[in-house]
Design an enzyme around this catalytic site. Structure first.
Site, PDB file in Angstrom:
ATOM      1  N   ARG A  51     -24.818  19.699   1.345  1.00  0.00           N
ATOM      2  CA  ARG A  51     -24.429  19.938   2.739  1.00  0.00           C
ATOM      3  C   ARG A  51     -25.065  21.196   3.334  1.00  0.00           C
ATOM      4  O   ARG A  51     -25.206  21.303   4.533  1.00  0.00           O
ATOM      5  CB  ARG A  51     -22.920  20.191   2.781  1.00  0.00           C
ATOM      6  N   ASP A  93     -24.864  15.105   5.086  1.00  0.00           N
ATOM      7  CA  ASP A  93     -23.435  14.880   4.925  1.00  0.00           C
ATOM      8  C   ASP A  93     -23.284  13.493   4.295  1.00  0.00           C
ATOM      9  O   ASP A  93     -23.654  12.486   4.902  1.00  0.00           O
ATOM     10  CB  ASP A  93     -22.793  14.930   6.328  1.00  0.00           C
ATOM     11  N   LYS A 155     -17.967  11.626 -15.983  1.00  0.00           N
ATOM     12  CA  LYS A 155     -16.549  11.479 -16.208  1.00  0.00           C
ATOM     13  C   LYS A 155     -15.807  12.426 -15.253  1.00  0.00           C
ATOM     14  O   LYS A 155     -16.426  13.399 -14.841  1.00  0.00           O
ATOM     15  CB  LYS A 155     -16.163  11.767 -17.656  1.00  0.00           C
ATOM     16  N   HIS A 185     -20.629  13.795 -21.940  1.00  0.00           N
ATOM     17  CA  HIS A 185     -21.689  14.657 -22.501  1.00  0.00           C
ATOM     18  C   HIS A 185     -21.483  14.948 -23.995  1.00  0.00           C
ATOM     19  O   HIS A 185     -22.400  15.390 -24.673  1.00  0.00           O
ATOM     20  CB  HIS A 185     -21.865  15.937 -21.675  1.00  0.00           C
ATOM     21  N   GLU A 223     -10.502  25.361 -26.626  1.00  0.00           N
ATOM     22  CA  GLU A 223     -11.300  26.215 -25.732  1.00  0.00           C
ATOM     23  C   GLU A 223     -10.529  27.503 -25.478  1.00  0.00           C
ATOM     24  O   GLU A 223      -9.299  27.462 -25.329  1.00  0.00           O
ATOM     25  CB  GLU A 223     -11.544  25.518 -24.401  1.00  0.00           C
ATOM     26  N   ASP A 242      -8.672  14.877 -18.798  1.00  0.00           N
ATOM     27  CA  ASP A 242      -9.908  15.657 -18.761  1.00  0.00           C
ATOM     28  C   ASP A 242     -10.647  15.614 -20.104  1.00  0.00           C
ATOM     29  O   ASP A 242     -11.872  15.606 -20.134  1.00  0.00           O
ATOM     30  CB  ASP A 242      -9.569  17.118 -18.405  1.00  0.00           C
ATOM     31  N   HIS A 247     -13.705  12.691 -24.228  1.00  0.00           N
ATOM     32  CA  HIS A 247     -14.440  13.386 -25.288  1.00  0.00           C
ATOM     33  C   HIS A 247     -13.827  13.159 -26.679  1.00  0.00           C
ATOM     34  O   HIS A 247     -14.528  12.846 -27.640  1.00  0.00           O
ATOM     35  CB  HIS A 247     -14.503  14.892 -25.018  1.00  0.00           C
ATOM     36  N   LYS A 347      -6.726  24.432 -23.428  1.00  0.00           N
ATOM     37  CA  LYS A 347      -7.425  25.576 -22.825  1.00  0.00           C
ATOM     38  C   LYS A 347      -6.669  26.843 -23.211  1.00  0.00           C
ATOM     39  O   LYS A 347      -5.481  26.807 -23.509  1.00  0.00           O
ATOM     40  CB  LYS A 347      -7.429  25.423 -21.301  1.00  0.00           C
TER      41      LYS A 347
END
Ligand code: BG6
Length: 496
Positions: A51, A93, A155, A185, A223, A242, A247, A347
């Protein structure tokens, strides 16, 4: 398989969301590295769409800053000039059909004297933008194949089983399955691919890789980072969507799959799907026993005080989104019947670590019962993906000396030699998209089955919005995660 890229026909690679997080952090550095390694085809051209009201020179400065910041000493002006000369920047846009008309005009410009008939569309966008963009591509006729028109989708693929099916239907209205590249990934990580080699290129592993020898399998993706500036996305997603649905499930399939008849994309994916199909469903009434969630509270990481999830920018202070999830699955097939697969991810945990830990059964006879040794602990194989890239086998040896005492020694195979540079997963995957190799991409039945596995857990939790347990940032998650174990002598491996 490496190919001589100069022989490939001209191709345009369109990056939607070119100034966004994913493009900045992952795509640009990976593409630059491929340029540096001379792996990009000569006739490959990028169209970066965003944008921002930028001119070509602004884009060039931006890419320069990103790459210089990322590679510091390793940055080369010469490679950068070669790399940036492949780009056109297009401001647009994505909700406006004018953007697609401009794209057609851009793509129609002959490059190196040849009009391009192959296009790759990379949706580095928020998931809610996928369908509208595909709709626009279709209306503009940009999905009509001449040679190939591939589309790359990141994803999360949908937010549950139903939305995943809808997204898939919409993609299929405009693109053939063989041109749809669904990225996870984790499959591009070399150490994950190495698991296939470890399992299927070593005769001594296969005979013991089953319920007769293996007590349980643990998959941990820990993580230490928080959610950074991603509250917008993460607070809707949570750790189950997530990380675990994609994964961790992919890691599970690679550990558990049968040897495929060949390394063809579909042969490998068929075996992975069979694993997912064999996972014992978790009925809603069993969710409490088979899964748990939690959220990080304030804590200390690397000596620094860090805020709890509810104090992260953009998160409501009554959010019950999980930042930690642990679950237990069983794969009801001949190889794995009765072997628990314990999975956890979170996390703001004590450290960043991705590891698959395989614990073997106790020896059938405690031969050393009368010695100081008494009970021999079981063997483990530790497949470490991050930060250490290695395979370790823990075995017992006798300690030198007069008495019969043992110690555990590790047979370690490090994945990379000191002079071998690590590859980012995106380098592998982007090259595969360009070369048309779909082996490391997800087929829809994999996505579907993985959603099917986690769907009851998600539904149960979505009804239970009043409370979520917490864990201190910097810890290994809630104590409660220990309750998933089937046996008293099972425990989470936090160290390699
Ligand atoms: C992404 C998740 O898919 O994977 C992130 O959305 C997570 O939340 C990331 O941090 C982890 O990837 P890696 O390669 O750093 O383990």
């Amino acid at each position: 398989m490496a190919k001589d890229m100069n022989f490939l026909t001209p191709c345009s690679f369109v990056i939607f969301g070119a100034t966004g997080n994913l493009a900045t952090i992952k795509l640009l550095p990976a593409l630059y590295n491929l340029e540096m390694a001379n792996r990009l085809p000569t006739a490959l051209h990028f169209v970066a769409i965003a944008r921002k009201q930028w001119q070509q020179a602004d884009w060039s400065t931006h890419v320069h800053d990103v790459l210089k910041g990322r590679f510091a000493e390793g940055f080369s002006e010469e490679i950068f000039q070669r790399f940036i000369s492949r780009f056109s920047y297009l401001k647009g846009d994505l909700d406006n059909s004018q953007c697609y008309a401009d794209l057609i005009e851009e793509l129609g410009k002959p490059r190196e004297g040849v009009a391009c008939s192959n296009i790759i569309f990379y949706l580095a966008l928020k998931p809610e933008q996928y369908i509208p963009v595909v709709q626009h591509l279709d209306e503009a006729g940009l999905n009509r194949p001449q040679n190939f028109h591939r589309i790359v989708v990141e994803k999360p693929f949908g937010t549950d089983l139903e939305t995943a099916k809808l997204l898939n239907q919409r993609l299929h209205q405009s693109f053939d399955e063989e041109n749809i590249y669904r990225i996870d990934h984790y499959l591009g990580k070399e150490t994950v691919q190495n698991m296939l080699v470890f399992r299927f290129a070593n005769t001594l592993i296969e005979p013991i890789w089953n319920r007769n020898y293996i007590d349980h399998v643990q998959i941990t993706v820990a993580e230490d980072i928080g959610i950074g500036s991603r509250a917008d996305y993460y607070d809707q997603a949570g750790a189950l969507r997530d990380m675990l649905q994609n994964h961790l499930m992919q890691l599970l399939t690679v550990v558990a799959m049968e040897p495929p008849p060949s390394l063809d994309a579909d042969a490998v994916r068929d075996e992975k799907v069979k694993v997912l199909r064999s996972i014992r469903p978790v009925p809603r009434r069993a969710v409490q026993a088979r899964a748990l969630r939690a959220q990080y509270a304030d804590g200390v990481i690397d000596g620094e005080q860090v805020p709890g999830y509810q104090h992260e920018p953009g998160v409501e202070n009554n959010s019950v989104t999980e930042t930690f999830v642990a679950a237990k699955f069983y794969i009801d097939n001949w190889r794995w019947k009765g072997v628990p697969f314990y999975m956890r991810t979170g996390k703001r945990l004590a450290k960043s670590m991705t590891m698959i830990a395989i614990r073997f059964h106790d020896t059938p006879q405690q031969l050393f019962r009368e010695t100081p040794l008494q009970v021999i602990s079981p063997n483990w194989i530790l497949l470490s993906i991050h930060p250490v890239e290695s395979m370790q086998m823990e075995i017992h040896v006798k300690q030198p000396g007069l008495s019969m005492e043992t110690r555990v020694t590790k047979l370690a195979a490090s994945y990379r030699m000191d002079n071998e540079a690590p590859l980012d997963a995106y380098e592998t995957l982007l090259l595969d998209v360009i070369e048309g190799d779909r082996t490391l991409f997800i087929r829809f039945d994999e996505v579907e089955m993985a959603w099917q596995v986690v769907d009851p857990i998600m539904k149960q939790w979505s009804q239970d919005q009043a409370y979520i347990p917490s864990y201190a940032a910097g810890s290994w998650g809630p104590e409660e995660a220990n309750r998933l174990f089937d046996d008293d002598d099972q425990f989470w491996r936090n160290e390699i």
